[in-house]
Design a protein around this motif. Structure first.
Motif, PDB file in Angstrom:
ATOM      1  N   TYR A   1      54.136  44.461  29.238  1.00 32.65           N
ATOM      2  CA  TYR A   1      53.877  43.650  28.214  1.00 32.65           C
ATOM      3  C   TYR A   1      55.249  42.798  28.221  1.00 32.65           C
ATOM      4  O   TYR A   1      55.195  41.404  28.460  1.00 32.65           O
ATOM      5  CB  TYR A   1      53.495  43.880  26.936  1.00 32.65           C
ATOM      6  CG  TYR A   1      53.830  42.959  26.026  1.00 32.65           C
ATOM      7  CD1 TYR A   1      52.919  41.804  25.859  1.00 32.65           C
ATOM      8  CD2 TYR A   1      54.851  42.725  24.990  1.00 32.65           C
ATOM      9  CE1 TYR A   1      52.992  40.941  24.924  1.00 32.65           C
ATOM     10  CE2 TYR A   1      54.940  41.669  24.045  1.00 32.65           C
ATOM     11  CZ  TYR A   1      54.122  40.767  24.110  1.00 32.65           C
ATOM     12  OH  TYR A   1      54.275  39.706  23.247  1.00 32.65           O
TER      13      TYR A   1
ATOM     14  N   TRP B   1      55.434  40.463  31.225  1.00 31.15           N
ATOM     15  CA  TRP B   1      54.502  39.502  31.235  1.00 31.15           C
ATOM     16  C   TRP B   1      54.943  38.374  30.443  1.00 31.15           C
ATOM     17  O   TRP B   1      54.899  37.211  30.486  1.00 31.15           O
ATOM     18  CB  TRP B   1      53.150  39.930  30.661  1.00 31.15           C
ATOM     19  CG  TRP B   1      52.061  38.438  30.431  1.00 31.15           C
ATOM     20  CD1 TRP B   1      51.222  38.171  31.344  1.00 31.15           C
ATOM     21  CD2 TRP B   1      51.881  38.018  29.140  1.00 31.15           C
ATOM     22  NE1 TRP B   1      50.677  37.173  30.750  1.00 31.15           N
ATOM     23  CE2 TRP B   1      50.839  37.024  29.435  1.00 31.15           C
ATOM     24  CE3 TRP B   1      52.121  37.914  28.187  1.00 31.15           C
ATOM     25  CZ2 TRP B   1      50.309  36.227  28.719  1.00 31.15           C
ATOM     26  CZ3 TRP B   1      51.962  37.110  27.040  1.00 31.15           C
ATOM     27  CH2 TRP B   1      50.847  36.108  27.266  1.00 31.15           C
TER      28      TRP B   1
ATOM     29  N   PRO C   1      48.515  38.791  26.629  1.00 35.60           N
ATOM     30  CA  PRO C   1      47.824  38.772  28.199  1.00 35.60           C
ATOM     31  C   PRO C   1      46.458  39.084  27.963  1.00 35.60           C
ATOM     32  O   PRO C   1      45.858  40.109  27.050  1.00 35.60           O
ATOM     33  CB  PRO C   1      48.573  39.781  28.985  1.00 35.60           C
ATOM     34  CG  PRO C   1      49.225  40.736  27.975  1.00 35.60           C
ATOM     35  CD  PRO C   1      49.769  39.981  27.029  1.00 35.60           C
ATOM     36  N   GLY C   2      45.421  38.143  28.492  1.00 41.84           N
ATOM     37  CA  GLY C   2      43.997  38.624  28.395  1.00 41.84           C
ATOM     38  C   GLY C   2      43.297  37.930  27.048  1.00 41.84           C
ATOM     39  O   GLY C   2      42.108  37.945  27.207  1.00 41.84           O
ATOM     40  N   ALA C   3      43.893  37.739  26.096  1.00 38.83           N
ATOM     41  CA  ALA C   3      43.385  37.351  24.770  1.00 38.83           C
ATOM     42  C   ALA C   3      43.366  35.908  24.781  1.00 38.83           C
ATOM     43  O   ALA C   3      44.090  35.098  25.134  1.00 38.83           O
ATOM     44  CB  ALA C   3      44.095  37.985  23.670  1.00 38.83           C
TER      45      ALA C   3
ATOM     46  N   VAL D   1      45.788  32.859  30.430  1.00 33.37           N
ATOM     47  CA  VAL D   1      44.946  33.342  29.243  1.00 33.37           C
ATOM     48  C   VAL D   1      43.895  32.233  28.981  1.00 33.37           C
ATOM     49  O   VAL D   1      43.988  31.413  29.398  1.00 33.37           O
ATOM     50  CB  VAL D   1      45.908  33.314  27.884  1.00 33.37           C
ATOM     51  CG1 VAL D   1      46.949  34.386  28.168  1.00 33.37           C
ATOM     52  CG2 VAL D   1      46.536  32.263  27.564  1.00 33.37           C
TER      53      VAL D   1
END
Length: 385
Positions: free
Chosen positions: A33, A36, A102-104, A127
């Motif tokens: 994380y 990222w 990330p991804g949300a 994202v």
């Protein structure tokens, strides 16, 4: 639902400002994380490093007046509007606060231009992005949001943008960016190449390097707050004027000192005007407000095209109308100096609205009297009563 410890049963926490933010799915000490996050911040900062400053255009006025009128052309940003600066600041703010993950998905309540810019930055860092917008938002803005990889989520009542955005963030585990709350605090108003610092740097070799007035329309209120704070911080004598379109509460709230002022209808001038007093609207940073008829805004933006050959959005017209009215007051009083307003976004986003006579007729807007006012003023320097 929220538990006794403030954590929701859906894995969210509810901060003291009432905004739900999903947190349970990220270990902020996880090296993956952290890597990222560092890369996301680098990418957003690199966008600013790649971007040259926006131009300061001169609006032609008679030389004998001794007044210079400039438009800060924010349409030259990579996403084509003033909101590019705001979106960059909001993404950095959200990333550094640990809100964007990330991804949300990132969700935003927007009438268009902010959503275009935020879709760009969301794509940049990888994202998902969802724009919650009035159904009346221009088709071109929707196309641009989707071009940058975003998704449009429409509401029929613009007053419900905030509620729907927060609910969508809770349902998806995403982050509600909430530009209307965070615009005034996400930008460094002391400098760091914000729009105010940029204006003064570009004016330093002009004959009136400290403008008498800067005119900035308000959507979130973040731009007028940034400029007003910077002016006070740098101890300039510049005054700040905020023009307000029809169906917006800012003028009434400011003049009546009423934080609860509201409007029952949404603004026809996309990007500015709000149905409620937004948290990022800072009345104390403003010296003056003007109420501008929507027909006057359209007349002014068409006058801009005749004067410099550039189409711009309706918010630019609102600002230009007020700036020219201030110039008229300076002419009448024999004062010399400079005035700055903003060219907020390009007119090709609004060809089916502000440049369409059919749209004007459908809205019951007659721009002829306002066009005549502008033409007469630019010819003889007198603003009709």
């Amino acid at each position: 639902m929220t538990g006794r410890d403030g954590s929701g049963t859906d894995g969210t926490t509810t901060p003291t400002d009432g905004r739900a933010t999903a947190t349970a799915d990220v270990d902020r000490s996880d090296p993956a994380y952290r890597a990222w996050l560092k890369e996301a911040v680098r990418k957003v900062q690199a966008d600013a490093n790649r971007s040259a400053d926006t131009h300061l255009l001169l609006f032609p006025l008679p030389e004998r007046w001794g007044i210079d009128l400039y438009l800060k052309d924010e349409s030259t940003h990579p996403t084509g509007s003033l909101k590019h600066r705001l979106a960059r600041s909001l993404f950095l703010y959200g990333l550094c606060n640990g809100w964007i993950r990330p991804g949300a998905p990132v969700i935003e309540a927007s009438s268009g231009s902010t959503a275009v810019s935020e879709a760009y930055f969301a794509k940049l860092i990888g994202v998902p992005f969802i724009a919650v917008m009035p159904r009346t938002t221009s088709a071109e803005k929707c196309r641009l949001i989707e071009f940058h990889g975003g998704r449009c989520h429409f509401v029929d009542d613009s007053r419900k943008l905030y509620e729907e955005s927060a609910e969508l963030a809770a349902r998806t585990g995403g982050h509600y960016m909430d530009q209307f709350t965070y615009a005034e605090r996400a930008t460094d108003w002391r400098g760091n190449n914000n729009i105010a610092e940029s204006i003064y740097q570009q004016l330093r070799l002009e004959r009136y390097p400290v403008p008498a007035w800067i005119v900035a329309t308000a959507g979130t209120g973040g731009t007028s707050a940034t400029i007003g704070r910077y002016v006070h911080y740098m101890q300039y004598d510049t005054r700040i004027c905020v023009p307000d379109p029809e169906n917006s509460c800012f003028f009434d709230g400011w003049t009546r000192h009423d934080a609860q002022a509201c409007s029952e209808r949404g603004s026809r001038i996309e990007g500015i005007g709000r149905p409620r007093m937004e948290p990022s609207f800072v009345p104390g940073a403003i010296d003056r407000m003007m109420k501008v008829p929507d027909a006057a805004s359209v007349a002014a933006v068409r006058a801009l095209e005749r004067a410099i050959g550039r189409k711009a959005g309706g918010s630019t017209g609102t600002g230009l109308w007020s700036a020219l009215k201030i110039v008229a007051e300076m002419v009448a009083e024999g004062r010399k100096g400079s005035v700055v307003t903003l060219l907020c976004d390009p007119g090709d986003r609004y060809l089916d609205k502000y440049y369409s006579d059919t749209w004007l007729a459908g809205q019951g807007l007659d721009i002829a009297p306002y066009t005549e006012t502008l033409d007469r003023f630019l010819e003889n320097g007198v603003w009709p009563d």
